[in-house]
Design a protein around this motif. Sequence first.
Motif, mmCIF file in Angstrom:
data_model
loop_
_atom_site.group_PDB
_atom_site.id
_atom_site.type_symbol
_atom_site.label_atom_id
_atom_site.label_comp_id
_atom_site.label_asym_id
_atom_site.label_seq_id
_atom_site.Cartn_x
_atom_site.Cartn_y
_atom_site.Cartn_z
ATOM 1 N N LEU A 13 0.836 -1.220 0.000
ATOM 2 C CA LEU A 13 0.000 0.000 0.000
ATOM 3 C C LEU A 13 0.867 1.265 0.000
ATOM 4 N N ASP A 14 2.083 1.148 -0.451
ATOM 5 C CA ASP A 14 2.987 2.313 -0.481
ATOM 6 C C ASP A 14 2.346 3.484 -1.220
ATOM 7 N N GLY A 15 2.386 4.652 -0.608
ATOM 8 C CA GLY A 15 1.896 5.861 -1.269
ATOM 9 C C GLY A 15 0.393 6.037 -1.199
ATOM 10 N N ARG A 16 -0.310 5.074 -0.605
ATOM 11 C CA ARG A 16 -1.775 5.169 -0.560
ATOM 12 C C ARG A 16 -2.259 5.735 0.770
ATOM 13 N N VAL A 18 -5.360 5.513 3.328
ATOM 14 C CA VAL A 18 -6.465 4.590 3.632
ATOM 15 C C VAL A 18 -7.215 5.081 4.867
ATOM 16 N N LEU A 19 -8.526 5.090 4.762
ATOM 17 C CA LEU A 19 -9.402 5.440 5.884
ATOM 18 C C LEU A 19 -9.942 4.148 6.497
ATOM 19 N N VAL A 20 -9.649 3.930 7.781
ATOM 20 C CA VAL A 20 -10.159 2.739 8.479
ATOM 21 C C VAL A 20 -11.325 3.196 9.350
ATOM 22 N N VAL A 21 -12.511 2.703 9.045
ATOM 23 C CA VAL A 21 -13.727 3.127 9.754
ATOM 24 C C VAL A 21 -14.069 2.052 10.789
ATOM 25 N N GLY A 22 -13.902 2.430 12.061
ATOM 26 C CA GLY A 22 -14.048 1.446 13.131
ATOM 27 C C GLY A 22 -12.678 0.938 13.549
ATOM 28 N N ALA A 23 -11.697 1.858 13.540
ATOM 29 C CA ALA A 23 -10.286 1.472 13.690
ATOM 30 C C ALA A 23 -9.962 0.870 15.046
ATOM 31 N N SER A 24 -10.742 1.179 16.075
ATOM 32 C CA SER A 24 -10.360 0.661 17.394
ATOM 33 C C SER A 24 -11.083 -0.628 17.758
ATOM 34 N N GLY A 25 -11.791 -1.238 16.799
ATOM 35 C CA GLY A 25 -12.414 -2.538 17.055
ATOM 36 C C GLY A 25 -11.408 -3.665 16.851
ATOM 37 N N GLY A 26 -11.868 -4.903 17.018
ATOM 38 C CA GLY A 26 -10.974 -6.050 16.890
ATOM 39 C C GLY A 26 -10.311 -6.121 15.521
ATOM 40 N N LEU A 27 -11.112 -6.196 14.475
ATOM 41 C CA LEU A 27 -10.539 -6.237 13.129
ATOM 42 C C LEU A 27 -9.979 -4.876 12.749
ATOM 43 N N GLY A 28 -10.615 -3.802 13.232
ATOM 44 C CA GLY A 28 -10.162 -2.458 12.885
ATOM 45 C C GLY A 28 -8.726 -2.216 13.316
ATOM 46 N N GLU A 29 -8.412 -2.618 14.526
ATOM 47 C CA GLU A 29 -7.056 -2.405 15.028
ATOM 48 C C GLU A 29 -6.046 -3.248 14.242
ATOM 49 N N ALA A 30 -6.399 -4.505 14.032
ATOM 50 C CA ALA A 30 -5.488 -5.395 13.288
ATOM 51 C C ALA A 30 -5.291 -4.894 11.858
ATOM 52 N N ALA A 31 -6.391 -4.423 11.239
ATOM 53 C CA ALA A 31 -6.288 -3.933 9.856
ATOM 54 C C ALA A 31 -5.458 -2.657 9.802
ATOM 55 N N SER A 32 -5.612 -1.796 10.815
ATOM 56 C CA SER A 32 -4.835 -0.547 10.838
ATOM 57 C C SER A 32 -3.346 -0.865 10.907
ATOM 58 N N LEU A 33 -2.986 -1.785 11.791
ATOM 59 C CA LEU A 33 -1.572 -2.149 11.931
ATOM 60 C C LEU A 33 -1.038 -2.782 10.638
ATOM 61 N N ALA A 34 -1.863 -3.629 10.023
ATOM 62 C CA ALA A 34 -1.420 -4.292 8.785
ATOM 63 C C ALA A 34 -1.290 -3.289 7.641
ATOM 64 N N CYS A 35 -2.231 -2.334 7.561
ATOM 65 C CA CYS A 35 -2.156 -1.328 6.492
ATOM 66 C C CYS A 35 -0.924 -0.450 6.673
ATOM 67 N N ALA A 36 -0.625 -0.093 7.927
ATOM 68 C CA ALA A 36 0.570 0.728 8.184
ATOM 69 C C ALA A 36 1.815 -0.052 7.780
ATOM 70 N N GLU A 37 1.842 -1.336 8.139
ATOM 71 C CA GLU A 37 2.987 -2.173 7.788
ATOM 72 C C GLU A 37 3.144 -2.277 6.270
#
Length: 251
Positions: A13-16, A18-37
């Motif tokens: 996702l370099d250069g992109r 991304v808006l994570v809606v519900g970022a502090s939920g179970g999947l939201g947190e994991a997805a946020s960390l994965a997107c940042a990575e």
Amino acid sequence: MSVPASAGVPGALDGRVVLVVGASGGLGEAASLACAEAGASLVLLGRRVPKLNRLHDRLQKAGAAPALYPLDLEGATPDDHAELAARIDAEFGRLDGIVHVAAAFEGLTPLELTDPATFARALHVNLTARWWLTQACLPLLRRSGDGSVVFAIDDPARTTGAYWGGYGLAQAGLSALVGMLQAELGDAPVRVSGLLPPPMRTPLRAKAHVEAEDRVARSPVEVAAHCVALLSPAGAPHRGQLWSPGAVLPA
Ligand SMILES: NC(=O)c1ccc[n+]([C@@H]2O[C@H](COP(=O)([O-])OP(=O)(O)OC[C@H]3O[C@@H](n4cnc5c(N)ncnc54)[C@H](OP(=O)(O)O)[C@@H]3O)[C@@H](O)[C@H]2O)c1
């Protein structure tokens, strides 16, 4: 259809933005960390500031400082969603992906006994607010050149059964929304897809299952890689489709 295992690797996702809606939920947190990575710049939307701050600190320690956007989807109006889009445009000048993982579910209840306000809230947060937010962001996503909207959906084959109430009906609506919206977008540079995750060990799941007896639920970290895949160019084969990943990608 499967997505290449490389989809979750750093750089996808370099250069992109991304808006994570519900970022502090179970999947939201994991997805946020994965997107940042995977290299994305993140806007994290959630309704509780302390939870967002905690996630912000984790990401900052990992070298990715996200923008935070506290918003309660229950009370947010179309104007609030328009303001969100305008602020992302002002701050980042672009938006390349949205992953919808906010969900309101208050437990299994017979329709006949469901509190009317709970029913309305479930339909609003899980379906209407997701659409209002997406609608407001579509002009930005079109400008991306490869915009991607990912809706996490709880398999309607299960959640349209007895007792799932407004939450289940919203899942059926979301499933229809994916195909309808993609058909209307035609060959516009915006992809819409539905991700049907397997059962995950999260607060939402705990409202319908006793955690200690729940043998099938997985870590949301395993599913986060699928969010990255759908947001990245590797998600193109899932354009306009619901995807129920059979094999879990490495986190
Ligand atoms: N868990 C499963 O087994 C499973 C299976 C299939 C599909 N899914 C889907 O996966 C997605 C993520 O679910 P999850 O298991 O990660 O659930 P979760 O841990 O309960 O997270 C849901 C998030 O939505 C937020 N939220 C609820 N109402 C909101 C509102 N009015 N405004 C803003 N945010 C709001 C919650 O905020 P708070 O933190 O403030 O409560 C929470 O952060 C959902 O779309 C769900 O349908 C889950």
